[in-house]
Design an enzyme around this catalytic site. Structure first.
Site: not given
Ligand code: IPE
Ligand code: IPE
Ligand code: MG
Length: 256
Positions: A26, A29, A74
């Protein structure tokens, strides 16, 4: 291949290196946003962190590495981001499988794969078949995966295979469910890592995390490297896994 044992039933031997590491990758982004880049740039860098982590785990003797790449929730993200993630998944499968093969790594993909486009499903099938004989480490990618989906499909499959269970629910035991989970081929995770600072499970391996050691780090996934992995493993090595017993019992079992 080892038969499935629930760590809540059979207690795994203690060791400094976790046999199974499961990671919620995680923070992609936020890594990108902090650099004024589009979120998808973080996902692209995340692929590099995957490559490094796979190699680092294999070198350290981890037997199973499981990475949460895309959750069943997601799909709620903007359509554009979802399609970039799918393209990245496709290109990673096209490019990385040769290296996995060279390194003796078996690839498995778990999740509700029927939701993916045919090209992606085909690449998954091919990659799994190509690497099926590898024994150094099993890399599992959880894609369109949800822990609740997994438990539900396991119950449904068990009932389809043994319809008499509906009339004798007392025969529906833990192993009946566990052997139908998507990752029935692997022992339960010893170490769970979540990068990106959040402290939650986000519908990852709900059943199997019952006695897993949890480790949370603020490091964003694109910055996760061998040193960050070693910090998690060091933390793991200091834990006392009691599985319900007392500390004195654990110490006596270890010395006897
Ligand atoms: C969890 O991350 C899923 C993956 C890393 C694939 P998210 O970013 O989707 O989780 P939440 O929404 O913050 O709980
Ligand atoms: C994890 O990073 C990747 C996926 C869930 C696919 P995020 O995309 O959730 O990154 P943040 O949490 O928004 O920073
Ligand atoms: Mg995330």
């Amino acid at each position: 291949m080892s038969t499935f044992t629930s760590s809540t039933v059979a207690i795994p031997g203690a060791g400094a290196i976790p046999r199974h590491v499961a990671i919620i990758m995680d923070g992609n982004g936020r890594w990108a946003t902090a650099r004024r880049l589009p979120r998808v740039a973080g996902h692209a860098r995340g692929v590099e962190a995957v490559r490094n982590t796979v190699e680092a785990c294999a070198r350290r003797g981890v037997e199973y590495l499981t990475l949460f790449a895309f959750s069943s929730e997601n799909w709620r993200r903007p359509q554009e981001e979802v399609s970039v993630l799918m393209r990245l998944f496709i290109s990673a499968l096209e490019r990385e499988v040769t290296q996995l093969q060279k390194n003796g790594i078996r690839l498995r993909v778990v999740g509700e794969l029927s939701a993916f486009e045919p090209r992606l499903r085909e690449l998954i099938t091919q990659a799994e078949a190509r690497t099926a004989g590898n024994e150094r480490m099993t890399l599992t990618i959880a894609a369109n995966y949800g822990g609740r989906w997994d438990i539900l499909q396991a119950v449904q499959t068990a009932l389809c295979e043994q319809p008499e269970l509906a009339r004798h629910p007392e025969r529906f035991a833990e192993p009946t469910l566990a052997q139908h989970l998507a990752m029935a081929y692997a022992p339960e995770p010893d170490l769970f890592i979540r990068t990106g600072g959040e402290q939650r499970i986000s519908n990852f391996l709900l059943w199997q995390l019952a006695y897993t050691e949890l480790y949370f780090t603020d490091v964003w996934w694109p910055d996760f490297d061998a040193a960050a992995l070693d910090r998690a493993i060091e933390s793991y090595a200091t834990r006392e896994r009691r599985f319900g017993r007392t500390s004195a019992q654990v110490t006596a079992a270890a010395s006897g």
